[in-house]
Design a protein around this motif. Structure first.
Motif, PDB file in Angstrom:
ATOM      1  N   SER A  14      -2.738  -0.016 -17.673  1.00  0.00           N
ATOM      2  CA  SER A  14      -1.246  -0.721 -17.400  1.00  0.00           C
ATOM      3  C   SER A  14      -0.462  -0.376 -18.297  1.00  0.00           C
ATOM      4  O   SER A  14      -0.669  -0.743 -19.353  1.00  0.00           O
ATOM      5  CB  SER A  14      -1.477  -2.044 -17.191  1.00  0.00           C
ATOM      6  OG  SER A  14      -0.223  -2.739 -17.116  1.00  0.00           O
ATOM      7  N   TYR A  82      -4.187  -0.778  -8.233  1.00  0.00           N
ATOM      8  CA  TYR A  82      -3.460  -0.265  -7.561  1.00  0.00           C
ATOM      9  C   TYR A  82      -3.588   0.349  -6.097  1.00  0.00           C
ATOM     10  O   TYR A  82      -4.079   1.267  -6.151  1.00  0.00           O
ATOM     11  CB  TYR A  82      -1.719   0.529  -7.529  1.00  0.00           C
ATOM     12  CG  TYR A  82      -1.598   0.141  -9.210  1.00  0.00           C
ATOM     13  CD1 TYR A  82      -1.643  -0.863 -10.139  1.00  0.00           C
ATOM     14  CD2 TYR A  82      -0.378   0.964 -10.389  1.00  0.00           C
ATOM     15  CE1 TYR A  82      -1.334  -1.304 -11.126  1.00  0.00           C
ATOM     16  CE2 TYR A  82      -0.361   0.567 -11.163  1.00  0.00           C
ATOM     17  CZ  TYR A  82      -0.695  -0.841 -11.600  1.00  0.00           C
ATOM     18  OH  TYR A  82       0.542  -1.542 -12.947  1.00  0.00           O
ATOM     19  N   ASN A  83      -3.019  -0.505  -4.975  1.00  0.00           N
ATOM     20  CA  ASN A  83      -3.504   0.097  -3.887  1.00  0.00           C
ATOM     21  C   ASN A  83      -4.897   0.135  -3.348  1.00  0.00           C
ATOM     22  O   ASN A  83      -5.026   1.953  -3.090  1.00  0.00           O
ATOM     23  CB  ASN A  83      -2.285   1.410  -3.545  1.00  0.00           C
ATOM     24  CG  ASN A  83      -1.119   1.097  -3.416  1.00  0.00           C
ATOM     25  OD1 ASN A  83      -1.042  -0.209  -2.628  1.00  0.00           O
ATOM     26  ND2 ASN A  83      -0.448   1.750  -4.146  1.00  0.00           N
ATOM     27  N   PRO A  87      -4.399   3.258 -11.336  1.00  0.00           N
ATOM     28  CA  PRO A  87      -3.338   3.462 -11.496  1.00  0.00           C
ATOM     29  C   PRO A  87      -2.776   5.104 -11.354  1.00  0.00           C
ATOM     30  O   PRO A  87      -3.667   5.564 -11.942  1.00  0.00           O
ATOM     31  CB  PRO A  87      -2.751   2.517 -13.037  1.00  0.00           C
ATOM     32  CG  PRO A  87      -3.936   1.334 -12.633  1.00  0.00           C
ATOM     33  CD  PRO A  87      -4.577   2.592 -12.237  1.00  0.00           C
TER      34      PRO A  87
END
Length: 189
Positions: A14, A82-83, A87
């Motif tokens: 992140s 993420y999803n 990421p």
């Protein structure tokens, strides 16, 4: 590797300054104390991977990250999900490093943890990160698994971990990574 402490490189997936994963990484460094020296990589200025750019030469930020990975005795990743996956910034950095002339992740002891506001704690991101790095010949710590669910309830506004069970899990992971690195570095060739 020094006999007193291991050099562990922390890589956070992140970019957010107040990231729960970044806070978890700093908690790991705090828990390790003198047993391991942590340094932290930055992925912020790594350009998007582009073979045309690579053909012009490896960017300095990628060279720096590659050197940090090579110099480390072990790597600790902390990644959000993420999803349902890692990421893009983390995948991008790994893509760059995967194309280095000498693979920096080869035979490197690696551990991963994740923090998420969801009930799953980033489990799917960890699974994908393991698949990606196995291809690059990294050697993962398999247990304990640290998936910090409902992270927004376990860290305070200053990024301090307030949940004692999570702190103990992170401590066990750091210990396991240090022991794994020692085993891999002292194994007969």
């Amino acid at each position: 590797m020094t006999s007193n402490s291991l050099n562990i490189l922390g890589i956070c997936g992140s970019l957010r300054r107040a990231s729960f994963n970044r806070a978890a990484m700093h908690t790991a460094a705090e828990i390790a104390g003198d047993g391991a020296k942590f340094t932290f990589a930055s992925l912020a200025d790594i350009p998007l991977y582009d073979q045309d750019l690579r053909d012009q030469g490896v960017p300095e930020t990628v060279e720096t990250l590659s050197a940090q990975v090579r110099a480390a005795d072990a790597i600790l990743f902390a990644t959000p999900e993420y999803n349902y996956s890692v990421p893009g910034v983390l995948k991008n950095a790994i893509d760059w490093l995967s194309r280095m002339d000498q693979q920096p992740f080869a035979d490197k002891p690696v551990a991963v943890m994740s923090a998420s506001m969801s009930a799953f704690g980033g489990a799917r991101a960890q699974y994908d990160l393991r698949r990606i790095l196995i291809y690059l010949d990294a050697h993962f710590v398999n247990k304990p698994e640290v998936m910090i669910s409902f992270a927004h309830k376990k860290f305070d506004g200053d990024g301090n971990l307030s949940d004692e069970d999570t702190r103990e899990h992170i401590g066990r992971l750091v210990t396991a990574l240090c022991e794994w690195a020692q085993r891999l570095h002292t194994a007969p060739t």
